[in-house]
Scaffold this motif. Structure first.
Motif, PDB file in Angstrom:
ATOM      1  N   GLY A 270       4.809  -9.242   8.692  1.00  0.00           N
ATOM      2  CA  GLY A 270       4.559  -8.259   7.639  1.00  0.00           C
ATOM      3  C   GLY A 270       5.854  -7.803   6.992  1.00  0.00           C
ATOM      4  O   GLY A 270       5.909  -7.593   5.772  1.00  0.00           O
ATOM      5  N   GLY A 271       6.901  -7.654   7.791  1.00  0.00           N
ATOM      6  CA  GLY A 271       8.196  -7.283   7.239  1.00  0.00           C
ATOM      7  C   GLY A 271       8.754  -8.354   6.311  1.00  0.00           C
ATOM      8  O   GLY A 271       9.357  -8.052   5.285  1.00  0.00           O
ATOM      9  N   LEU A 272       8.545  -9.616   6.670  1.00  0.00           N
ATOM     10  CA  LEU A 272       8.992 -10.708   5.801  1.00  0.00           C
ATOM     11  C   LEU A 272       8.263 -10.688   4.463  1.00  0.00           C
ATOM     12  O   LEU A 272       8.866 -10.876   3.406  1.00  0.00           O
ATOM     13  CB  LEU A 272       8.763 -12.050   6.510  1.00  0.00           C
ATOM     14  N   ILE A 273       6.960 -10.446   4.513  1.00  0.00           N
ATOM     15  CA  ILE A 273       6.176 -10.359   3.276  1.00  0.00           C
ATOM     16  C   ILE A 273       6.660  -9.194   2.424  1.00  0.00           C
ATOM     17  O   ILE A 273       6.809  -9.298   1.201  1.00  0.00           O
ATOM     18  CB  ILE A 273       4.678 -10.202   3.605  1.00  0.00           C
ATOM     19  N   TYR A 325       6.249   0.210   6.687  1.00  0.00           N
ATOM     20  CA  TYR A 325       7.517   0.711   7.231  1.00  0.00           C
ATOM     21  C   TYR A 325       8.684  -0.155   6.771  1.00  0.00           C
ATOM     22  O   TYR A 325       9.747   0.361   6.376  1.00  0.00           O
ATOM     23  CB  TYR A 325       7.434   0.739   8.760  1.00  0.00           C
ATOM     24  N   ALA A 326       8.528  -1.472   6.830  1.00  0.00           N
ATOM     25  CA  ALA A 326       9.616  -2.378   6.465  1.00  0.00           C
ATOM     26  C   ALA A 326      10.001  -2.214   4.996  1.00  0.00           C
ATOM     27  O   ALA A 326      11.190  -2.195   4.652  1.00  0.00           O
ATOM     28  CB  ALA A 326       9.210  -3.824   6.738  1.00  0.00           C
ATOM     29  N   ILE A 327       8.997  -2.083   4.121  1.00  0.00           N
ATOM     30  CA  ILE A 327       9.291  -1.917   2.695  1.00  0.00           C
ATOM     31  C   ILE A 327       9.969  -0.573   2.447  1.00  0.00           C
ATOM     32  O   ILE A 327      10.932  -0.471   1.672  1.00  0.00           O
ATOM     33  CB  ILE A 327       8.011  -2.044   1.858  1.00  0.00           C
ATOM     34  N   ALA A 328       9.469   0.477   3.103  1.00  0.00           N
ATOM     35  CA  ALA A 328      10.084   1.802   2.951  1.00  0.00           C
ATOM     36  C   ALA A 328      11.535   1.783   3.431  1.00  0.00           C
ATOM     37  O   ALA A 328      12.413   2.390   2.801  1.00  0.00           O
ATOM     38  CB  ALA A 328       9.275   2.840   3.729  1.00  0.00           C
ATOM     39  N   PHE A 329      11.785   1.104   4.532  1.00  0.00           N
ATOM     40  CA  PHE A 329      13.156   0.993   5.055  1.00  0.00           C
ATOM     41  C   PHE A 329      14.067   0.403   3.987  1.00  0.00           C
ATOM     42  O   PHE A 329      15.185   0.904   3.752  1.00  0.00           O
ATOM     43  CB  PHE A 329      13.146   0.116   6.306  1.00  0.00           C
ATOM     44  N   MET A 330      13.616  -0.652   3.330  1.00  0.00           N
ATOM     45  CA  MET A 330      14.445  -1.297   2.318  1.00  0.00           C
ATOM     46  C   MET A 330      14.650  -0.404   1.101  1.00  0.00           C
ATOM     47  O   MET A 330      15.709  -0.428   0.467  1.00  0.00           O
ATOM     48  CB  MET A 330      13.825  -2.642   1.929  1.00  0.00           C
ATOM     49  N   TYR A 331      13.654   0.411   0.761  1.00  0.00           N
ATOM     50  CA  TYR A 331      13.829   1.357  -0.340  1.00  0.00           C
ATOM     51  C   TYR A 331      14.842   2.441   0.017  1.00  0.00           C
ATOM     52  O   TYR A 331      15.600   2.907  -0.841  1.00  0.00           O
ATOM     53  CB  TYR A 331      12.491   1.991  -0.728  1.00  0.00           C
ATOM     54  N   PHE A 332      14.868   2.856   1.276  1.00  0.00           N
ATOM     55  CA  PHE A 332      15.899   3.796   1.709  1.00  0.00           C
ATOM     56  C   PHE A 332      17.280   3.163   1.543  1.00  0.00           C
ATOM     57  O   PHE A 332      18.229   3.817   1.076  1.00  0.00           O
ATOM     58  CB  PHE A 332      15.681   4.191   3.173  1.00  0.00           C
TER      59      PHE A 332
END
Length: 412
Positions: A270-273, A325-332
């Motif tokens: 999911g994080g890769l997607i 969570y993974a997408i939010a992390f990258m936005y941070f």
């Protein structure tokens, strides 16, 4: 007037991307390999799992503290020096832990401290590129892709100290080899910019400096410190669920170890997607609205997870939550990079995450013991809702600063 150079960002190129991402992976690898490190420490030192867990926790905390302490140096001319010194120290420390079991404890501490330099330098370097959102997506894709392979391969080779700590040393050496391509902090002087262009295989645009008034500069500083606090609290709430997922799933739904493996593997996918989606979207959607939506959606999914009684449903919700969570992390990450092109905030951001990550098993267990699993999930969800407000406000400021810088560059 205070000069904040936001218009000297460089395009993402293979050499600079390789250096930035490889050094970041080397610095963060210990976090991802922590379960394997515990097993290797048990084997090498002949200690029980609790003692080994505390040893690995101390190593990760040293990475975080060192990264935070040294991050200011990475916002200036010493970025590559910090990266090289940190990677060299990490390589020596982890290689010693792999080869000399009697020195494993001090060697791991040395390696952990060295990794902190790599984390800070790579985090600061992310701010050097144009389109921080797309760069954050590329970084997430590279990190998760490599980590997925490493996590799968190491158990096949073995979990002895030579295998686990040797892998950490190897990645530190790889980062050291490519460190010459790490992008430097933005250069304001035109002659210095020309020198950087000749020395590095990257494109340095004509120099133009976006000057902010002292009041505006203070606003950015407050926003930067606020982002670090918000990110630390958010990371602690997110990783608490990750740390307690196995126990919660087993007790509430009868989740088996095999089911947990599916959940963790699916979460990585999911994080890769999510990384791919962010790479495609770039800055088209801005940051404020996506970050607010992601934090609210993540909060809802955390609460729902706490009330799951079916193992299959538990796995599905867990994967959905981790993707968000993974997408939010990258936005941070992109928000911190966009606040300041010299990496003043993106450097310490990744180290701040490590502080929460190292302590989340303790934090999660404490909340569960006091409130139960459902109370634990609701608490984490509310935390996401509350943090969405300041996070989106800071993201909005970073977007406005980046657009102003882009406009200034286009008028040169």
């Amino acid at each position: 007037m205070t000069a904040i150079d936001l218009s000297t960002r460089v395009p993402l190129r293979l050499p600079t991307a390789t250096a930035t991402f490889a050094i970041g992976i080397a610095g963060y690898l210990g976090v991802n390999l922590s379960p394997y490190m515990i097993t290797a420490a048990q084997t090498g030192l002949g200690i029980d799992v609790l003692a080994a867990s505390w040893l690995v926790t101390a190593t990760l905390l040293l990475t975080a503290v060192t990264g935070l302490a040294i991050a200011p140096l990475c916002a200036g001319a010493h970025r590559r020096t910090v990266a090289r010194a940190g990677l060299a120290i990490a390589a020596v420390g982890f290689a010693t832990a792999a080869l000399v079991p009697s020195l494993m404890l001090p060697a791991l501490f040395l390696g952990g401290a060295g990794a902190g330099g790599a984390v800070a330098a790579s985090g600061a370097a992310l701010a050097a590129f144009r389109n921080p959102d797309r760069v954050a997506g590329f970084n997430g894709l590279a990190n998760r892709g490599v980590i997925t392979v490493v996590l799968a391969v190491i158990p096949l080779v073995g979990l002895a100290p030579i295998d686990v700590f040797g892998a950490l040393a190897l990645f530190s050496v790889i980062g050291l080899v490519v460190s010459a391509w790490l992008p430097a902090a933005p250069v304001v002087d035109p002659q210095a910019a020309a020198a950087v262009a000749e020395a590095m295989p990257i494109e340095v645009p004509p120099t133009g400096t976006v000057r902010l008034s002292p009041a505006r500069s203070r606003t950015v500083t407050i926003a930067g410190f606020g982002l670090l606090v918000v990110f630390a609290l958010w990371a602690a709430s997110e990783d608490s669920l990750w740390a307690m997922a196995g126990v919660m799933g087993a007790e509430q739904t009868g989740l088996t170890p095999e089911g947990l493996g599916i959940a963790l593997s699916g979460a990585t996918a999911g994080g890769l997607i999510g990384s791919l989606l962010l790479m495609i979207a770039g800055s088209r959607l801005g940051r404020a609205l996506p970050l607010a939506v992601l934090l609210v959606a993540g909060g809802v999914l955390k609460i729902v997870e706490g009330f799951m009684t079916d193992p299959t449903a538990f796995i599905v919700v867990f994967i959905a939550w981790n993707t968000v969570y993974a997408i939010a992390f990258m936005y941070f990450v992109s928000t911190s990079a966009a606040l300041d092109a010299d990496g003043r905030w993106s450097g310490p951001l990744l180290a701040v995450y490590l502080v929460g990550s190292a302590l989340t098993p303790v934090i999660g267990a404490a909340i569960v013991s006091g409130l139960g699993f459902q109370g634990f999930a609701v608490t984490l969800g509310i935390a996401s809702f509350v943090l969405a407000v300041p996070a989106s406000a800071i993201a909005l400021l970073s977007t406005r600063l980046e657009r102003a810088a882009n406009t200034a560059r286009e008028t040169l």
